[in-house]
Design a protein around this motif. Structure first.
Motif, PDB file in Angstrom:
ATOM      1  N   ALA A  60       0.886  -1.687   0.215  1.00 33.43           N
ATOM      2  CA  ALA A  60       0.248  -0.342   0.205  1.00 33.43           C
ATOM      3  C   ALA A  60       0.570   1.129  -0.019  1.00 33.43           C
ATOM      4  O   ALA A  60       0.552   2.336  -1.023  1.00 33.43           O
ATOM      5  N   SER A  61       1.714   1.256   0.427  1.00 36.58           N
ATOM      6  CA  SER A  61       2.789   2.011   0.689  1.00 36.58           C
ATOM      7  C   SER A  61       3.792   2.567  -0.967  1.00 36.58           C
ATOM      8  O   SER A  61       3.844   3.985  -1.004  1.00 36.58           O
ATOM      9  N   LEU A  62       3.555   1.751  -1.505  1.00 40.41           N
ATOM     10  CA  LEU A  62       4.205   2.050  -2.782  1.00 40.41           C
ATOM     11  C   LEU A  62       3.216   2.484  -3.462  1.00 40.41           C
ATOM     12  O   LEU A  62       3.170   2.718  -4.684  1.00 40.41           O
ATOM     13  N   GLY A  63       1.663   2.402  -3.397  1.00 38.98           N
ATOM     14  CA  GLY A  63       1.015   2.911  -4.117  1.00 38.98           C
ATOM     15  C   GLY A  63       0.154   1.317  -5.147  1.00 38.98           C
ATOM     16  O   GLY A  63      -1.005   2.302  -5.414  1.00 38.98           O
ATOM     17  N   PHE A  64      -0.022   0.491  -4.885  1.00 41.92           N
ATOM     18  CA  PHE A  64      -0.914  -1.173  -4.910  1.00 41.92           C
ATOM     19  C   PHE A  64      -1.572  -0.498  -3.690  1.00 41.92           C
ATOM     20  O   PHE A  64      -2.567  -0.169  -2.740  1.00 41.92           O
ATOM     21  N   ASP A  65      -3.069  -0.943  -4.885  1.00 42.51           N
ATOM     22  CA  ASP A  65      -4.716  -0.995  -4.644  1.00 42.51           C
ATOM     23  C   ASP A  65      -4.933  -2.005  -4.064  1.00 42.51           C
ATOM     24  O   ASP A  65      -4.741  -3.052  -5.117  1.00 42.51           O
ATOM     25  N   ARG A  66      -6.110  -2.256  -3.414  1.00 42.62           N
ATOM     26  CA  ARG A  66      -6.345  -3.382  -3.144  1.00 42.62           C
ATOM     27  C   ARG A  66      -7.933  -3.818  -3.818  1.00 42.62           C
ATOM     28  O   ARG A  66      -9.263  -3.341  -3.210  1.00 42.62           O
ATOM     29  N   SER A  67      -7.848  -3.835  -4.894  1.00 40.06           N
ATOM     30  CA  SER A  67      -8.947  -3.150  -6.177  1.00 40.06           C
ATOM     31  C   SER A  67      -9.574  -5.070  -6.358  1.00 40.06           C
ATOM     32  O   SER A  67     -11.232  -4.740  -6.913  1.00 40.06           O
ATOM     33  N   HIS A  68      -8.919  -6.485  -5.732  1.00 42.06           N
ATOM     34  CA  HIS A  68      -9.524  -7.317  -6.189  1.00 42.06           C
ATOM     35  C   HIS A  68      -9.062  -8.546  -5.718  1.00 42.06           C
ATOM     36  O   HIS A  68      -8.928  -8.313  -4.523  1.00 42.06           O
ATOM     37  N   ASP A  69     -10.490  -9.894  -5.272  1.00 40.90           N
ATOM     38  CA  ASP A  69      -9.725 -10.873  -4.376  1.00 40.90           C
ATOM     39  C   ASP A  69      -9.666 -11.804  -5.239  1.00 40.90           C
ATOM     40  O   ASP A  69     -10.193 -11.854  -6.747  1.00 40.90           O
ATOM     41  N   GLY A  70      -8.679 -12.482  -4.858  1.00 42.93           N
ATOM     42  CA  GLY A  70      -8.074 -13.288  -5.856  1.00 42.93           C
ATOM     43  C   GLY A  70      -8.351 -14.927  -4.951  1.00 42.93           C
ATOM     44  O   GLY A  70      -9.035 -14.794  -4.187  1.00 42.93           O
ATOM     45  N   PHE A  71      -8.715 -15.497  -6.088  1.00 42.68           N
ATOM     46  CA  PHE A  71      -8.865 -17.219  -5.550  1.00 42.68           C
ATOM     47  C   PHE A  71      -8.000 -17.686  -6.122  1.00 42.68           C
ATOM     48  O   PHE A  71      -7.464 -17.395  -7.098  1.00 42.68           O
ATOM     49  N   LYS A  72      -7.377 -19.111  -5.178  1.00 41.72           N
ATOM     50  CA  LYS A  72      -6.554 -20.261  -5.931  1.00 41.72           C
ATOM     51  C   LYS A  72      -7.334 -21.114  -5.422  1.00 41.72           C
ATOM     52  O   LYS A  72      -8.317 -21.774  -4.738  1.00 41.72           O
ATOM     53  N   LEU A  73      -7.131 -22.398  -6.580  1.00 38.48           N
ATOM     54  CA  LEU A  73      -7.627 -23.106  -6.207  1.00 38.48           C
ATOM     55  C   LEU A  73      -6.210 -24.429  -6.404  1.00 38.48           C
ATOM     56  O   LEU A  73      -5.308 -24.360  -7.399  1.00 38.48           O
ATOM     57  N   THR A  74      -6.389 -24.779  -4.450  1.00 41.87           N
ATOM     58  CA  THR A  74      -4.874 -26.121  -4.804  1.00 41.87           C
ATOM     59  C   THR A  74      -5.328 -27.070  -5.457  1.00 41.87           C
ATOM     60  O   THR A  74      -6.247 -27.876  -5.591  1.00 41.87           O
ATOM     61  N   LEU A  75      -4.484 -27.795  -6.501  1.00 39.77           N
ATOM     62  CA  LEU A  75      -4.602 -28.826  -7.296  1.00 39.77           C
ATOM     63  C   LEU A  75      -4.074 -29.726  -6.479  1.00 39.77           C
ATOM     64  O   LEU A  75      -3.650 -31.278  -7.052  1.00 39.77           O
ATOM     65  N   ARG A  76      -2.616 -30.229  -5.773  1.00 40.68           N
ATOM     66  CA  ARG A  76      -1.691 -31.593  -5.352  1.00 40.68           C
ATOM     67  C   ARG A  76      -1.509 -30.547  -3.866  1.00 40.68           C
ATOM     68  O   ARG A  76      -1.193 -29.372  -3.789  1.00 40.68           O
TER      69      ARG A  76
END
Length: 149
Positions: A133-149
């Motif tokens: 955030a201090s570098l200017g990145f915004d929390r614009s999305h929620d991410g999703f991951k699917l572990t395959l193994r």
């Protein structure tokens, strides 16, 4: 500090950074198995990927990130940069190294013509989130991951 492309010789240091987030595992104690060696070779051979290390100037790896450049039809057909595995040695955090690593990596993406830099961060890494955030990145999305193994 030197920002450079990681070499095979850096692999133990990079693995140490990625696997021991809170400590400072010495690279000499890291065993580089076949899977790591294959992954390194695959990433190194891919022109849309680069592994960047922040080097103290004597070969000592202080920071690392992998940048993947993704072409897309969104944003006018421009590339975006995805940063993964962003790490700075635990005993050197708070000294501006992470900021310098990110500044230089962002500049590389900009020079390449990317119009966006994106990254994901584990929800438990609150300090990292404040840093981004201090570098200017915004929390614009929620991410999703699917572990395959």
């Amino acid at each position: 500090m030197i920002l450079r492309t990681a070499t095979r010789r850096d692999l133990p240091s990079v693995i140490a950074l990625l696997t021991d987030e809170e400590g400072t595992t010495g690279p000499a104690s890291v065993e580089v198995g076949g899977a790591y060696a294959r992954a390194f070779a695959d990433i190194d051979a891919d022109p849309r990927n680069e592994m960047l290390v922040l080097d103290e100037g004597d070969g000592t790896v202080l920071g690392y990130l992998q940048a993947t450049y993704i072409p897309g039809l969104g944003r006018g057909g421009s590339e975006r940069a995805l940063f993964e595995g962003v790490r700075v040695r635990a005993d050197r955090r708070g000294s501006g190294l992470g900021r310098e690593l990110m500044r230089r990596a962002i500049e590389r993406a900009r020079e390449r013509g990317c119009t966006l830099v994106q990254l994901t961060s584990d929800k438990r890494r609150a300090e990292a989130h404040r840093f981004y955030a201090s570098l200017g990145f915004d929390r614009s999305h929620d991410g999703f991951k699917l572990t395959l193994r």
